[in-house]
Design a protein around this motif. Structure first.
Motif, PDB file in Angstrom:
ATOM      1  N   GLU A 165    -122.555  11.268 -42.251  1.00  0.00           N
ATOM      2  CA  GLU A 165    -122.698  10.753 -43.610  1.00  0.00           C
ATOM      3  C   GLU A 165    -123.122   9.288 -43.589  1.00  0.00           C
ATOM      4  O   GLU A 165    -124.005   8.874 -44.347  1.00  0.00           O
ATOM      5  CB  GLU A 165    -121.367  10.899 -44.357  1.00  0.00           C
ATOM      6  N   LEU A 166    -122.497   8.530 -42.731  1.00  0.00           N
ATOM      7  CA  LEU A 166    -122.882   7.129 -42.598  1.00  0.00           C
ATOM      8  C   LEU A 166    -124.343   6.995 -42.193  1.00  0.00           C
ATOM      9  O   LEU A 166    -125.090   6.164 -42.730  1.00  0.00           O
ATOM     10  CB  LEU A 166    -121.990   6.434 -41.569  1.00  0.00           C
ATOM     11  N   TYR A 167    -124.761   7.814 -41.256  1.00  0.00           N
ATOM     12  CA  TYR A 167    -126.119   7.689 -40.733  1.00  0.00           C
ATOM     13  C   TYR A 167    -127.165   8.128 -41.758  1.00  0.00           C
ATOM     14  O   TYR A 167    -128.182   7.455 -41.936  1.00  0.00           O
ATOM     15  CB  TYR A 167    -126.243   8.487 -39.431  1.00  0.00           C
ATOM     16  N   PHE A 168    -126.929   9.249 -42.424  1.00  0.00           N
ATOM     17  CA  PHE A 168    -127.967   9.776 -43.310  1.00  0.00           C
ATOM     18  C   PHE A 168    -127.982   9.090 -44.670  1.00  0.00           C
ATOM     19  O   PHE A 168    -129.044   8.963 -45.286  1.00  0.00           O
ATOM     20  CB  PHE A 168    -127.789  11.282 -43.486  1.00  0.00           C
ATOM     21  N   PHE A 169    -126.835   8.653 -45.167  1.00  0.00           N
ATOM     22  CA  PHE A 169    -126.783   8.130 -46.524  1.00  0.00           C
ATOM     23  C   PHE A 169    -126.605   6.615 -46.602  1.00  0.00           C
ATOM     24  O   PHE A 169    -126.719   6.039 -47.680  1.00  0.00           O
ATOM     25  CB  PHE A 169    -125.658   8.823 -47.299  1.00  0.00           C
ATOM     26  N   THR A 170    -126.340   5.971 -45.474  1.00  0.00           N
ATOM     27  CA  THR A 170    -126.225   4.514 -45.464  1.00  0.00           C
ATOM     28  C   THR A 170    -127.243   3.875 -44.536  1.00  0.00           C
ATOM     29  O   THR A 170    -127.956   2.939 -44.920  1.00  0.00           O
ATOM     30  CB  THR A 170    -124.796   4.088 -45.045  1.00  0.00           C
ATOM     31  N   VAL A 171    -127.350   4.369 -43.327  1.00  0.00           N
ATOM     32  CA  VAL A 171    -128.252   3.763 -42.347  1.00  0.00           C
ATOM     33  C   VAL A 171    -129.697   4.147 -42.633  1.00  0.00           C
ATOM     34  O   VAL A 171    -130.582   3.285 -42.680  1.00  0.00           O
ATOM     35  CB  VAL A 171    -127.846   4.182 -40.919  1.00  0.00           C
ATOM     36  N   LEU A 172    -129.981   5.430 -42.809  1.00  0.00           N
ATOM     37  CA  LEU A 172    -131.358   5.885 -42.980  1.00  0.00           C
ATOM     38  C   LEU A 172    -132.077   5.218 -44.144  1.00  0.00           C
ATOM     39  O   LEU A 172    -133.218   4.744 -43.970  1.00  0.00           O
ATOM     40  CB  LEU A 172    -131.389   7.409 -43.133  1.00  0.00           C
ATOM     41  N   PRO A 173    -131.518   5.139 -45.360  1.00  0.00           N
ATOM     42  CA  PRO A 173    -132.272   4.527 -46.462  1.00  0.00           C
ATOM     43  C   PRO A 173    -132.697   3.091 -46.177  1.00  0.00           C
ATOM     44  O   PRO A 173    -133.837   2.709 -46.457  1.00  0.00           O
ATOM     45  CB  PRO A 173    -131.295   4.605 -47.643  1.00  0.00           C
ATOM     46  N   GLU A 174    -131.807   2.308 -45.600  1.00  0.00           N
ATOM     47  CA  GLU A 174    -132.173   0.915 -45.353  1.00  0.00           C
ATOM     48  C   GLU A 174    -133.151   0.796 -44.190  1.00  0.00           C
ATOM     49  O   GLU A 174    -134.065  -0.019 -44.220  1.00  0.00           O
ATOM     50  CB  GLU A 174    -130.912   0.091 -45.076  1.00  0.00           C
ATOM     51  N   VAL A 175    -132.957   1.587 -43.147  1.00  0.00           N
ATOM     52  CA  VAL A 175    -133.903   1.559 -42.026  1.00  0.00           C
ATOM     53  C   VAL A 175    -135.295   1.955 -42.496  1.00  0.00           C
ATOM     54  O   VAL A 175    -136.299   1.320 -42.149  1.00  0.00           O
ATOM     55  CB  VAL A 175    -133.420   2.500 -40.904  1.00  0.00           C
ATOM     56  N   ARG A 176    -135.372   2.998 -43.303  1.00  0.00           N
ATOM     57  CA  ARG A 176    -136.663   3.459 -43.807  1.00  0.00           C
ATOM     58  C   ARG A 176    -137.316   2.385 -44.669  1.00  0.00           C
ATOM     59  O   ARG A 176    -138.511   2.094 -44.511  1.00  0.00           O
ATOM     60  CB  ARG A 176    -136.439   4.736 -44.613  1.00  0.00           C
ATOM     61  N   SER A 177    -136.560   1.776 -45.553  1.00  0.00           N
ATOM     62  CA  SER A 177    -137.122   0.768 -46.455  1.00  0.00           C
ATOM     63  C   SER A 177    -137.636  -0.438 -45.691  1.00  0.00           C
ATOM     64  O   SER A 177    -138.764  -0.890 -45.892  1.00  0.00           O
ATOM     65  CB  SER A 177    -136.053   0.356 -47.470  1.00  0.00           C
ATOM     66  N   ARG A 178    -136.820  -0.965 -44.791  1.00  0.00           N
ATOM     67  CA  ARG A 178    -137.222  -2.164 -44.063  1.00  0.00           C
ATOM     68  C   ARG A 178    -138.369  -1.885 -43.104  1.00  0.00           C
ATOM     69  O   ARG A 178    -139.277  -2.708 -42.958  1.00  0.00           O
ATOM     70  CB  ARG A 178    -136.021  -2.723 -43.298  1.00  0.00           C
ATOM     71  N   ALA A 179    -138.324  -0.747 -42.424  1.00  0.00           N
ATOM     72  CA  ALA A 179    -139.396  -0.428 -41.481  1.00  0.00           C
ATOM     73  C   ALA A 179    -140.744  -0.323 -42.196  1.00  0.00           C
ATOM     74  O   ALA A 179    -141.764  -0.801 -41.686  1.00  0.00           O
ATOM     75  CB  ALA A 179    -139.076   0.877 -40.751  1.00  0.00           C
ATOM     76  N   VAL A 180    -140.764   0.292 -43.370  1.00  0.00           N
ATOM     77  CA  VAL A 180    -142.012   0.415 -44.123  1.00  0.00           C
ATOM     78  C   VAL A 180    -142.516  -0.955 -44.563  1.00  0.00           C
ATOM     79  O   VAL A 180    -143.713  -1.256 -44.480  1.00  0.00           O
ATOM     80  CB  VAL A 180    -141.818   1.351 -45.326  1.00  0.00           C
ATOM     81  N   ILE A 181    -141.614  -1.810 -45.035  1.00  0.00           N
ATOM     82  CA  ILE A 181    -142.020  -3.151 -45.481  1.00  0.00           C
ATOM     83  C   ILE A 181    -142.648  -3.935 -44.331  1.00  0.00           C
ATOM     84  O   ILE A 181    -143.733  -4.517 -44.473  1.00  0.00           O
ATOM     85  CB  ILE A 181    -140.808  -3.906 -46.056  1.00  0.00           C
ATOM     86  N   TRP A 182    -141.987  -3.919 -43.186  1.00  0.00           N
ATOM     87  CA  TRP A 182    -142.521  -4.716 -42.072  1.00  0.00           C
ATOM     88  C   TRP A 182    -143.738  -4.052 -41.443  1.00  0.00           C
ATOM     89  O   TRP A 182    -144.579  -4.743 -40.872  1.00  0.00           O
ATOM     90  CB  TRP A 182    -141.424  -4.952 -41.043  1.00  0.00           C
ATOM     91  N   TYR A 183    -143.844  -2.760 -41.549  1.00  0.00           N
ATOM     92  CA  TYR A 183    -145.065  -2.122 -41.053  1.00  0.00           C
ATOM     93  C   TYR A 183    -146.260  -2.554 -41.886  1.00  0.00           C
ATOM     94  O   TYR A 183    -147.327  -2.852 -41.357  1.00  0.00           O
ATOM     95  CB  TYR A 183    -144.905  -0.596 -41.108  1.00  0.00           C
ATOM     96  N   LYS A 184    -146.085  -2.602 -43.207  1.00  0.00           N
ATOM     97  CA  LYS A 184    -147.176  -3.080 -44.067  1.00  0.00           C
ATOM     98  C   LYS A 184    -147.509  -4.533 -43.751  1.00  0.00           C
ATOM     99  O   LYS A 184    -148.682  -4.925 -43.751  1.00  0.00           O
ATOM    100  CB  LYS A 184    -146.781  -2.939 -45.530  1.00  0.00           C
ATOM    101  N   ARG A 185    -146.469  -5.330 -43.512  1.00  0.00           N
ATOM    102  CA  ARG A 185    -146.714  -6.727 -43.181  1.00  0.00           C
ATOM    103  C   ARG A 185    -147.512  -6.847 -41.888  1.00  0.00           C
ATOM    104  O   ARG A 185    -148.398  -7.679 -41.765  1.00  0.00           O
ATOM    105  CB  ARG A 185    -145.369  -7.451 -43.060  1.00  0.00           C
ATOM    106  N   GLN A 186    -147.178  -6.019 -40.898  1.00  0.00           N
ATOM    107  CA  GLN A 186    -147.928  -6.040 -39.647  1.00  0.00           C
ATOM    108  C   GLN A 186    -149.384  -5.656 -39.859  1.00  0.00           C
ATOM    109  O   GLN A 186    -150.289  -6.250 -39.280  1.00  0.00           O
ATOM    110  CB  GLN A 186    -147.293  -5.091 -38.632  1.00  0.00           C
ATOM    111  N   GLN A 187    -149.600  -4.652 -40.705  1.00  0.00           N
ATOM    112  CA  GLN A 187    -150.966  -4.201 -40.924  1.00  0.00           C
ATOM    113  C   GLN A 187    -151.790  -5.241 -41.678  1.00  0.00           C
ATOM    114  O   GLN A 187    -153.006  -5.316 -41.495  1.00  0.00           O
ATOM    115  CB  GLN A 187    -150.964  -2.889 -41.716  1.00  0.00           C
ATOM    116  N   SER A 188    -151.131  -6.051 -42.490  1.00  0.00           N
ATOM    117  CA  SER A 188    -151.867  -7.037 -43.283  1.00  0.00           C
ATOM    118  C   SER A 188    -152.024  -8.364 -42.571  1.00  0.00           C
ATOM    119  O   SER A 188    -153.035  -9.042 -42.711  1.00  0.00           O
ATOM    120  CB  SER A 188    -151.167  -7.255 -44.628  1.00  0.00           C
TER     121      SER A 188
END
Length: 681
Positions: free
Chosen positions: A536-559
């Motif tokens: 529960e901790l991993y799927f409902f607490t860790v995953l949402p934030e990891v997904r959000s931050r990883a996408v943000i920094w991936y876009k930053r890397q691409q730009s």
């Protein structure tokens, strides 16, 4: 009788009669005494020459066993003395296909437990081995009678017994499982084996104080042999030359000897066994012994790695270092974690927490570690490359896989039904079926269908991760460990309205229990609920934030081509929006609120016109019919798929491989591939 006239002083003559027989008798006695004296003289001279063959008595059968047949005396005419020559083994570790040994021109004999190998290595013959086993039973299973024997003779016998017993167990285990498509693994298919060559030595070169012939090896090979035999280091102090290892009924101690070097003594302290606890005979064991872990990203061309790595830092994800706390901190830096995350593992940080259900480094090991299991083999044991104990009494990997399967199909986890997500759901369901079947087999936990199924899942996960965007994989990996370690060391305070008390979580009915939000709740949870709370901790607490931050920094890397730390701002990026808010824990969004990454987030979009380097929208031209969508809409899905793949891979890798509870890594990474000669007394 003969008459003789003997003159006297007064000119008178004395007439004496002498018997010829007495004269001859006297001559005979004189000759006998002369011959005896001559023989004694020759015997004394011969004894002195024979005594010049110093050490000959120390190379007898009680000391060297069957190796005593190789001793001989050689007369040195230039020195008028005898020299004692004898043979001892040079022991090393290599693949069975190796044809080059440390001694050129000498045949290589592999220790494989067969009768031919026993004869070639001059170890105990089968009849003697049976007699030895009977003596062990009579002496309370401890063999103490031959204390005058060189310890390397016992080492060779135990290595032969290791191969013979483990291969017999492997074949029996194979026969107790359902018919397999291929045959059981044979010794020739191993990539790690113990070999030896015989080397002729002279007693003239023996240092003072050494009374028994010694065998030779290298420090790296000794570490590998100890790991293969299930011997775990308790003390490894190179500054004081104190070494001690124990385990599986053996003891290995070492110290420095003047004029020789490091000398180790091998002793039998109890009963040993080589069955399911046998170390997997793969070449990568050499790396694990020194705290190095090959990963799924390791290239096949790795011939020089063991010579280069002790003097160089690891520069890519092909290898990870886990041998000490500081090396783990450097590994966190290698995967681009921030300084706070790395500092949690610094040796001088005594307050940091590194464990949830198990130590976090094992999680990274399972996510990236190379699959070392051999198909159709039941061997699962590996040397522990980390300084942490692997104790399975506090968690259950089978239940973790069951809870993983429930969570990945849960509609609340906001995971889009991509092809990879569907594949992971299918793999998790198949594993649950195999785990249930495994319980009913004759070899629960080691059934070949289960082990091969885990191996298949790992292969599919590896193929996906290798083909995925490496930048996104690295970002997901980085953000995951930053989040987990932050939650362990900087727990978020509960909202005022939250009345959940972690101390009473184990008393709440399962259906009424609130969803776990902090790792502290795992300690209070009952064994049945612990795995559920973890997922529960991993799927409902860790995953949402990891997904959000990883996408943000991936876009930053691409730009921008560079992803700055979320906790710092670079002077060259002053025109970019302030990202300090991102350092605050992200709140999981509802499905209707969570963006599908069609463009930059709202708080970044308003700054887009003032950016010196605009954020890049990675998109494909959309035809009038709308048949194509912006590529960024799949970033959230890709990040979720990568995270779910890493978690499932971690669970499968840790279930397929195992570590001994008492085995921990003592820092010695500089000894990887080290050829420093050491001696076995």
């Amino acid at each position: 009788m003969a008459d003789q006239d003997i003159p006297i002083l007064d000119n008178r003559t004395l007439h004496v009669t002498v018997d010829d027989g007495d004269d001859r008798l006297i001559n005979v006695f004189a000759l006998v005494f002369a011959i005896v004296a001559l023989i004694g003289t020759f015997a004394q001279v011969l004894q002195q020459y024979i005594a010049s063959a110093a050490g000959y008595s120390n190379c007898g059968e009680p000391v060297m066993g069957e190796w005593h047949h190789g001793k001989k005396r050689k007369f040195r005419w230039s020195e008028l003395r005898f020299e004692v020559q004898f043979e001892t083994p040079v022991i090393f570790v290599c693949p069975p296909s190796n044809d080059k040994g440390p001694i050129k021109g000498k045949p290589i004999y592999f220790i494989d437990g067969t009768d031919a190998s026993l004869k070639n290595t001059r170890a105990l013959l089968p009849q003697q081995e049976v007699q030895k086993q009977q003596e062990l039973v009579q002496q309370n299973r401890v063999h103490t009678a031959d204390n005058e024997r060189a310890t390397w003779v016992s080492l060779l016998s135990q290595l032969q017994e290791m191969e013979r017993e483990s291969q017999a167990w492997q074949q029996k285990h194979y026969n107790n499982n359902p018919p397999q498509k291929s045959e059981a693994v044979q010794f020739k298919t191993h990539t790690l084996a113990i070999a030896m060559q015989s080397k002729q030595r002279s007693w003239d070169t023996m240092p003072d104080g050494v009374k028994k012939p010694y065998a030779t090896t290298a420090i790296c090979h000794l570490l590998e042999i100890a790991a293969m035999m299930g011997i775990y280091w308790q003390e490894f102090d190179r500054s004081k030359d104190k070494y001690r290892a124990e385990g599986n009924g053996y003891m290995l101690t070492g110290s420095s000897v003047n004029d020789l070097g490091l000398v180790f003594t091998f002793q039998i302290s109890g009963k040993s066994r080589f069955q399911e606890n046998r170390v997997i005979p793969v070449d990568e064991v050499k790396d694990l012994c020194c705290g190095f872990v090959p990963t799924l990203f390791l290239e096949s061309n790795k011939e020089k790695r063991r010579i280069e790595f002790p003097n160089e830092d690891v520069k890519d994800l092909g290898f990870l270092q886990f041998g000490s706390m500081n090396e783990i901190a450097e590994t966190m830096v290698l995967i681009d974690c921030n300084t706070n995350t790395a500092n949690y593992f610094r040796a001088n940080n005594a307050t940091a927490k590194h464990s949830h259900l198990f130590p976090v480094p094992f999680e990274l090991l399972g996510m990236l570690g190379k699959t070392l299991h051999i198909r159709n083999s039941a061997y699962r044991m590996l040397p522990n490359p980390t300084p942490y104990h692997w104790d399975k009494n506090f968690f259950n990997l089978r239940r973790l896989i069951r809870e993983y399967q429930k969570k990945i199909v849960d509609s609340d986890n906001h995971i889009m039904p991509s092809p990879q997500a569907l594949q992971l759901q299918e793999d998790a369901s198949n594993l649950l079926w195999e785990l249930n079947v495994d319980k009913k087999t004759k070899t629960p936990g080691y059934s070949l269908p289960l082990l091969n199924a885990l191996h298949d899942v790992l292969d599919r996960c590896d193929a996906y991760l290798r083909d995925a965007d490496k930048s996104l994989v690295n970002l997901v990996l980085r953000e995951h460990f930053q989040k987990v370690l932050q939650m362990l060391n900087d727990p978020v305070k509960k909202p005022n309205g939250d009345k959940t008390d972690s101390a009473t979580i184990g008393d709440v009915p399962l259906d009424d229990r609130p969803r776990a939000q902090r790792f502290e709740e795992l300690s209070a949870a009952s064994p049945e609920e612990r795995q559920l709370a973890f997922m529960e901790l991993y799927f409902f607490t860790v995953l949402p934030e990891v997904r959000s931050r990883a996408v943000i920094w991936y876009k930053r890397q691409q730009s921008t081509g560079y992803a700055p730390s979320i906790r710092t701002r670079s002077d060259s990026l002053d025109s970019l929006p302030d990202t300090r808010a991102l350092s605050e824990p992200a709140t999981p969004l509802a499905p209707s609120q969570r963006p599908l990454s069609a463009g930059p987030p709202a708080h970044l979009e308003k700054h887009r016109s003032t950016q010196s380097v605009p954020l890049l929208r990675i998109s494909t031209p959309t035809p009038p019919s709308g048949g194509f969508i912006d590529k960024t809409t799949s970033l959230d899905s890709d990040a979720s798929d990568i995270w779910c793949t890493l978690v499932l891979r971690m669970l499968c890798w840790l279930l397929l491989h195992d570590f001994h509870k008492k085995d921990v890594q003592i820092p010695k990474s500089e000894l990887l591939g080290n050829r420093l000669p050491v001696y076995i007394a």
